[in-house]
Write an enzyme that holds these catalytic residues in place. Structure first.
Site, PDB file in Angstrom:
ATOM      1  N   LYS A  54      32.359  13.601  46.044  1.00  0.00           N
ATOM      2  CA  LYS A  54      32.378  12.428  46.592  1.00  0.00           C
ATOM      3  C   LYS A  54      33.724  11.944  47.353  1.00  0.00           C
ATOM      4  O   LYS A  54      33.714  10.983  48.067  1.00  0.00           O
ATOM      5  CB  LYS A  54      32.039  11.430  45.780  1.00  0.00           C
ATOM      6  CG  LYS A  54      30.721  11.456  45.139  1.00  0.00           C
ATOM      7  CD  LYS A  54      29.802  10.951  46.038  1.00  0.00           C
ATOM      8  CE  LYS A  54      28.139  10.831  45.461  1.00  0.00           C
ATOM      9  NZ  LYS A  54      27.474  10.036  46.266  1.00  0.00           N
ATOM     10  N   SER A 309      28.347  19.935  41.616  1.00  0.00           N
ATOM     11  CA  SER A 309      28.741  18.794  42.126  1.00  0.00           C
ATOM     12  C   SER A 309      29.891  17.943  41.517  1.00  0.00           C
ATOM     13  O   SER A 309      30.601  17.098  42.153  1.00  0.00           O
ATOM     14  CB  SER A 309      27.792  18.029  42.704  1.00  0.00           C
ATOM     15  OG  SER A 309      27.164  17.527  41.350  1.00  0.00           O
TER      16      SER A 309
END
Length: 416
Positions: A54, A309
């Site tokens: 992110k 992720s």
């Protein structure tokens, strides 16, 4: 023309992100490759300094703001990972930020966000889901004229996430057949589609969502972006009621497939990655490994990339993760057991009803002298799922069986 990430803009994003984010490793998994008969490699986005990809989109977006926009400050909403990326960017660039997070966000993610943002950010806990926090953050941004940094439905954010794809193509030695990517709002999947559609169109991109929050899958099946009425919030990094409009349009055309994985299966994968590979991932980070069983036949002999992720997992969640894994494997079972109110009843249950490998892991009992039988809630862990039916039969033979709770969600939710 509908928005679609352009490779030129993605390369510009890569230049901007290089200031703060190192290239994450692409590591082969000997264990998984052997299990599935494929060449499986892991893109370790969990190894960023904020422990998730992110930072890419958040920094690219905030870095693109004008001087006037930076002075006003920024606002965002996040279940944790986007918050940390925004917090880091605010601190690095000297921009004030207000970050809204769901009240159920793991404590570890909240503390990490505050650490990365320092004096430049303020954290506000709002609502039970990302969507609740997002609604409040958007209202605040509108009323204060601050820039809202969307976690996924923004071109600059998508282009930032797309830099994962550029790195992949630089790192691999042969063409990639399959990429598995976790989908929450769809920003990372959309970015990957932008890269591979233009540079490696034969690569098949598979989106993976939690079974309890299938917002992208539902939207694609219905042909329109659809908001879910309720979701399971356990996989907090990929649990949204509604995906982005931009990301939906990109994913509906660019994904080869959109699939879901049960939360319990994800929990099994988290434990397996830790115990077998010494890799710590958060629930959303395990989605792309957990889905491989469903694709076992298709990926044989293929080159497969699984994107891990993120790794922002709170250790206090370990007990729940283990519980969900055992339930999914049908090794943990809850019953209402009716004990005769006489001396020796519990001993009889343990000796005559429990199997030699069965273990009582939960027991709640209150003696009521006015009743012939008193109920207890009992949790039993088995060594093999096949041991369940014999256990129930022994309970019934001894007149202990009251009710099986695993398949009664209205009651069962209070036990886990």
């Amino acid at each position: 023309m509908p928005y679609f990430p352009d490779i030129i803009d993605i390369r510009k994003a890569a230049e901007a992100i290089a200031k703060v984010a190192s290239i994450t490793p692409l590591t082969p998994s000997i264990r998984l490759s052997k299990r599935y008969g494929a060449d499986i490699v892991l893109k370790r986005e969990d190894l960023h300094r904020v422990r998730s990809y992110k930072i890419r989109g958040a920094f690219n977006k905030i870095n693109s703001l004008t001087a006037a926009e930076r002075k006003k400050g920024v606002v965002c909403a996040s279940a944790g990972n986007h918050a940390q990326g925004v917090a880091f960017a605010c601190n690095h660039l000297g921009i004030p930020g207000t970050i809204y997070m769901p009240s159920v966000t793991p404590k570890q993610k909240i503390e990490q966000t505050k650490m990365f943002g320092g004096d430049w950010i303020n954290v506000v806990l709002e609502g039970d889901t990302f969507d609740d926090a997002s609604d409040r953050a958007k209202q605040y941004a509108l009323h204060t004229d601050k820039n809202y940094i969307h976690p996924f439905d923004d071109p600059k954010v998508i282009e930032g996430q797309a830099t994962v794809g550029l790195e992949l193509l630089d790192q691999v030695e042969k063409p990639i057949d399959y990429i598995f990517v976790a989908v929450g709002g769809g920003g990372l999947a959309s970015g990957l589609i932008g890269v591979f559609d233009q540079l490696s169109p034969d690569t098949k991109i598979i989106g993976v969502e939690p079974l309890g929050a299938p917002s992208m899958k539902t939207s694609i099946e219905k042909g329109k972006n659809t908001e879910l009425s309720a979701i399971d919030k356990f996989i907090d990094g990929a649990a949204v009621k509604k995906v982005g409009d931009l990301t939906f349009n990109i994913c509906r055309h660019g994904l080869f497939d959109m699939v879901t994985v049960a939360e319990g299966k994800v929990c099994q994968t988290i434990l397996e990655l830790y115990n077998r590979d010494a890799i710590v991932v958060e629930p959303a980070g395990a989605l792309t490994i957990a889905v491989l069983d469903a694709y076992a036949e298709e990926i044989k002999g293929k080159t497969v990339v699984c994107i891990l992720s993120g790794s922002n997992n709170d250790i206090t969640r370990t007990a729940e993760i283990k519980e969900r894994a055992l339930l999914y494997a049908r090794l943990k079972h809850y019953f209402i057991v009716r004990f005769p109110q006489r001396p020796g009843a519990l001993k009889q249950f343990v000796v005559e009803v429990l199997g030699p490998d069965d273990d009582i892991t939960h027991f709640e009992y209150s003696k009521k002298s006015s009743r012939e039988n008193a109920p207890a809630v009992v949790g039993i862990e088995l060594k093999d799922p096949e041991d369940l039916q014999p256990l129930i039969e022994r309970m019934k033979a001894g007149n202990f069986f009251g009710e099986y709770l695993n398949d009664k969600p209205d009651l069962f939710q209070y036990l886990i």
